[in-house]
Write an enzyme that holds these catalytic residues in place. Sequence first.
Site, PDB file in Angstrom:
ATOM      1  NE  ARG A 179     140.449  44.886  11.568  1.00 27.33           N
ATOM      2  CZ  ARG A 179     140.814  45.956  10.862  1.00 27.33           C
ATOM      3  NH1 ARG A 179     140.929  45.864   9.538  1.00 27.33           N
ATOM      4  NH2 ARG A 179     141.054  47.105  11.460  1.00 27.33           N
ATOM      5  CB  VAL A 237     138.081  47.862  14.871  1.00 30.84           C
ATOM      6  CG1 VAL A 237     138.016  48.136  13.382  1.00 30.84           C
ATOM      7  CG2 VAL A 237     138.594  46.462  15.140  1.00 30.84           C
ATOM      8  CB  SER A 238     143.540  48.013  16.896  1.00 30.01           C
ATOM      9  OG  SER A 238     143.306  48.804  18.036  1.00 30.01           O
ATOM     10  CD  GLN A 239     148.002  49.332  12.139  1.00 30.66           C
ATOM     11  OE1 GLN A 239     147.845  50.536  12.355  1.00 30.66           O
ATOM     12  NE2 GLN A 239     148.939  48.865  11.340  1.00 30.66           N
TER      13      GLN A 239
END
Length: 211
Positions: free
Chosen positions: A32, A58-60
């Site tokens: 990530r 940016v999503s978890q």
Amino acid sequence: MTPEDTMKLLVTLRSRGVTDARVLEAMEATDRAAFVSDTFTIRAYEDVPLPIASGQTVSQPSVVGRMTQALGVEPRDKVLEVGTGTGYQAAILSKLARRIYTVERHRALTRLAREVHAKLGLTNVTQITGDGSHGLPEQAPFDRILVTAAAEDPPGPLLAQLRIGGSMVVPVGVSDAMQMLIKVTRSDHGYDYDELGPVRFVPLVEGVEHD
């Protein structure tokens, strides 16, 4: 990503409902940190959303994992993603499916995702700047569609681009406080809807930003 980072992330993912072995392997293999700015590298392995360019996030990881798991991607699938961001979700999908088309309304993010994917050697992802609410009719039908922005209702053009037997995962809701993750499955007789749980996403916006 160090072994410690990997182990911590996998423990977190499992504790939050991500149990599919293929999804966990794909996320373990996708660093990530490559998808966030240097400022946030140290937080890349925390289960939190992080800011990226163009005012987006940016999503978890746990949300990415649950959405990917719900999508049920098969190795021969052709997948449409709406909302590329910096390309984290598309990179994970690229390890699970045959071909990924990902559409982003911010040109700057499309360029960034294309660069990151190239550095990582991902050859089965096509990054496109466009209005994702209209999908990608020239490549339809799709086996799976994943939408990473909240719509008031599952967008009709996207539903129409699902093949029979295909599925779409999309956040639905008009406010930050009232969004539900929905899985839509297309059958010969229409569409079936399943609620997967509450989420919070930026809204799905029509049009293209020329940034």
